[in-house]
Design an enzyme around this catalytic site. Structure first.
Site, PDB file in Angstrom:
ATOM      1  N   LYS A 124      44.596  38.516  40.956  1.00 19.15           N
ATOM      2  CA  LYS A 124      45.163  39.867  41.036  1.00 19.15           C
ATOM      3  C   LYS A 124      44.400  40.852  40.161  1.00 19.15           C
ATOM      4  CE  LYS A 124      49.584  38.699  42.974  1.00 19.15           C
ATOM      5  NZ  LYS A 124      51.010  38.456  42.809  1.00 19.15           N
TER       6      LYS A 124
ATOM      7  N   ARG B 142      51.602  30.215  41.870  1.00 20.77           N
ATOM      8  CA  ARG B 142      51.077  30.425  43.230  1.00 20.77           C
ATOM      9  C   ARG B 142      49.612  30.813  43.105  1.00 20.77           C
ATOM     10  NH1 ARG B 142      50.258  34.674  46.561  1.00 20.77           N
ATOM     11  NH2 ARG B 142      50.768  34.455  48.754  1.00 20.77           N
TER      12      ARG B 142
END
Ligand code: PMM
Length: 270
Positions: free
Chosen positions: A204, A240
């Site tokens: 991210k 995740r």
């Protein structure tokens, strides 16, 4: 949790896995690399992404969910659409992962209740297209905790028992870079809510605060392995990730660190 994105526009894998056979192979490879869960998604949630027609989403994900479940994998379905969630559970998914925490589709929580599946309720303040406009917090950890608690209550009211709920602080969702770091620093407070916690930091953008703007995917994966270990130490139940092997190695090294057990390798006797 290994990520199996079945989208043409995922920012992370460039849509390489649009073809469902390729997505299934990718999922099986992630499982072989150590993933205990596979998260299958057919709609990109990257900032600015457009919504996908639910029928298109189902065409993408259902064959992949069915094949991975038939191969014995524990599959979660990453969707904000109740009909897609129900169809995926029928195809073999055991967990519904709703990044909107049941807010995007009013039918989601009652539908999940009926399926008997577990559910991930992620912290969310609105659709990808304008989520950063809503990133205004006085105390981000307190507000994320309170809003997650409200979603758990909504799930309970719909008939989902609390032990079927997994909460997720939603890293990168409706939070600016600095706010993500504050949530991660205080992740133990989210774990203190009393539910299993899922954390998704993989590749991210906020990681670039630490790595520099030009960091490659490989460097983001290394950073993800570090954040995933730190999340596990703060009480996360699952992380995740795209690069399962790197995070698996990092978690195994951290487990050795904590247990004090001598290093053993499958390829080396000592
Ligand atoms: N992040 C993305 C998609 N789905 N689901 C949960 N529960 N938590 C997350 O942090 C999360 C998610 C976006 O990442 P991707 O586009 O790389 O899959």
């Amino acid at each position: 949790m290994g990520i199996v994105n079945v989208t043409p526009d995922s920012f992370s894998d460039g849509g390489r896995f649009l073809d469902s056979d390729a997505a299934v192979s990718h999922g099986l490879a992630l499982r072989a690399a150590g993933a205990s869960l596979l998260d299958v998604g057919g709609e990109s949630t990257r900032p600015g992404a457009e919504r996908v027609e639910p029928a298109v989403e189902r065409d993408r994900v259902l064959p992949v969910v069915a094949a991975l479940a038939a191969a014995g994998a524990v599959v979660s379905i990453d969707t904000m659409n109740a009909e897609t969630a129900v169809a995926a559970v029928r195809a073999g998914a055991r967990i519904v992962n709703d990044v909107s925490g049941g807010l995007a589709d009013p039918d989601m929580l009652p539908a999940v209740a009926e399926t008997g599946a577990d559910v991930v309720l992620q912290h969310w303040r609105g659709a990808s297209a304008d989520m950063y406009a809503r990133a205004a917090y006085v105390d981000v950890v307190r507000e994320v905790s309170a809003e997650l608690t409200a979603r758990v209550a909504a799930a309970a009211a719909a008939g989902i028992a609390p032990d079927r709920v997994i909460v997720d602080p939603g890293i990168g969702f409706g939070k600016r870079g600095d706010q993500n770091w504050v949530v991660l620093r205080d992740l133990a407070r989210i774990a203190g809510l009393g539910h299993r916690v899922l954390v998704g930091t993989s590749r991210k953008r906020f990681l670039l605060d630490a790595l520099g703007e030009d960091a490659s995917t490989e460097r983001r994966d290394l950073a993800t392995a570090v954040t995933s270990v730190l999340a596990a130490q703060a009480g996360a139940w699952a992380v995740r990730v795209h690069d399962v092997a790197a995070t698996r190695d990092a978690l195994q090294v951290a487990a050795r660190w904590e247990s004090g057990d001598p290093w053993t390798s499958p390829t080396r006797s000592h």
